[in-house]
Design a protein around this motif. Structure first.
Motif: not given
Length: 324
Positions: A209-227, A242-248
């Motif tokens: 990512g690029d240190w921002t919460a937005a990049s964490g959310h974007r990449i988090g969506a990829v991680l969240a989709a992997d069981p 951002g990752l926490l939001r994507a997981l939620a």
């Protein structure tokens, strides 16, 4: 200054030492002189002092951006530490060109005694020659004989964060890394790899990512989709947010389904949902060490390297992995 000396009952040299923050004045005398200065409305004249000493009591700070949490906290820490030593701070942000030479020219035009270069801006210093007479301290950079370096123990503390997740029973840990070219991101990734190697665990693909919460959310969506993802180490707290939001968003619970660890321990990390396990950087200590190293170089007592430890703070975002 003579009036202050007479009011305080000390010599002019003692007043000068107080003005210049010399340690050669005892606390009681310093207090008496400072009281006299306040009563008389005395203020040191920087321009006159610069003519006399060849120093402006001003240091520069170069940053690529002031929008990131790390840089803004470092600015605060440097400003506080500089003020305690009687120095003012001039801030220069790298412009669109990103040329470090332009930043140095601007600082030299303002007559600074030296400069501190922060975080992402340090990449521009490597391989460059600083202008003659401009003393430098670089925060978060590989060691370099040309200037003093102050850094957090990024790799060691990242290693302890990943080891914490592995000790909970996770088979491996995904890494949401910082940008290419960032020394801190590189070192945190190195610590992640080291902890996995120590445990004989597989090192999955790094997502960056690029240190921002937005990049964490974007990449988090990829991680969240992997069981298969049960633990993630994010290279800073903003991306972890951002990752926490994507997981939620994906219905993945933290920490019941996925454990998350960040880095920095920003002021709000304990208020995340859930409160975030993270690595606490001591920004105040970084600022003090950076200013002390620069003032030492200005005053002829150079220091070459300082490493500031960081501490893992365990909160509610980490737990053992879900049962198979």
């Amino acid at each position: 200054m003579a009036d202050v000396a007479a009011r305080a009952g000390v010599s002019g040299q003692t007043v000068s030492r107080v003005v210049n923050a010399s340690p050669r004045v005892d606390a009681a005398t310093r207090s008496r002189v400072e009281t006299a200065m306040a009563e008389l409305g005395y203020r040191p004249h920087r321009a006159a002092r610069a003519l006399r000493t060849g120093r402006t009591q001003t240091i520069g700070l170069v940053a690529a951006t002031l929008a990131s949490v790390g840089n803004s906290r470092m600015l605060q820490a440097v400003a506080d530490a500089a003020a305690a030593r009687g120095y003012a701070v001039v801030v220069v942000r790298l412009g669109k060109s990103g040329r470090i030479d332009d930043a140095f020219d601007r600082l030299l035009d303002q007559g600074v005694d030296g400069a501190i270069v922060l975080n992402e801006a340090t990449e521009r210093v490597r391989g460059r020659v600083a202008p003659v007479g401009l003393r430098l301290v670089v925060v978060d950079s590989p060691g370099d004989d040309r200037f003093a370096v102050v850094q957090t123990a990024h790799a060691d503390s990242a290693r302890s964060a990943v080891a914490h997740l592995l000790a909970l029973g996770h088979q491996t840990v995904r890494h949401l890394a910082g940008p290419v070219g960032s020394f801190a991101a590189h070192e945190r990734e190195r610590g992640w790899r080291g902890a996995l190697a120590d445990a004989g665990a597989h090192a999955p693909e790094v997502l960056r990512g690029d240190w921002t919460a937005a990049s964490g959310h974007r990449i988090g969506a990829v991680l969240a989709a992997d069981p298969g993802v049960t633990a993630v180490f994010a290279a800073n707290d903003q991306m972890a947010l951002g990752l926490l939001r994507a997981l939620a968003d994906a219905g993945r619970r933290v920490p019941e389904d996925v454990s998350v660890v960040g880095f920095d321990d920003v002021a709000d990390a304990a208020e995340y949902r859930p409160p975030l396990t993270t690595v606490r950087q001591d920004f105040d200590a970084l600022g003090r060490h950076a200013v002390a190293a620069l003032v030492g170089a200005i005053e002829g007592d150079p220091r070459r390297a300082e490493v500031v430890p960081a501490q893992l703070v365990v909160r509610a975002s980490t737990a053992p992995p879900p049962a198979p």
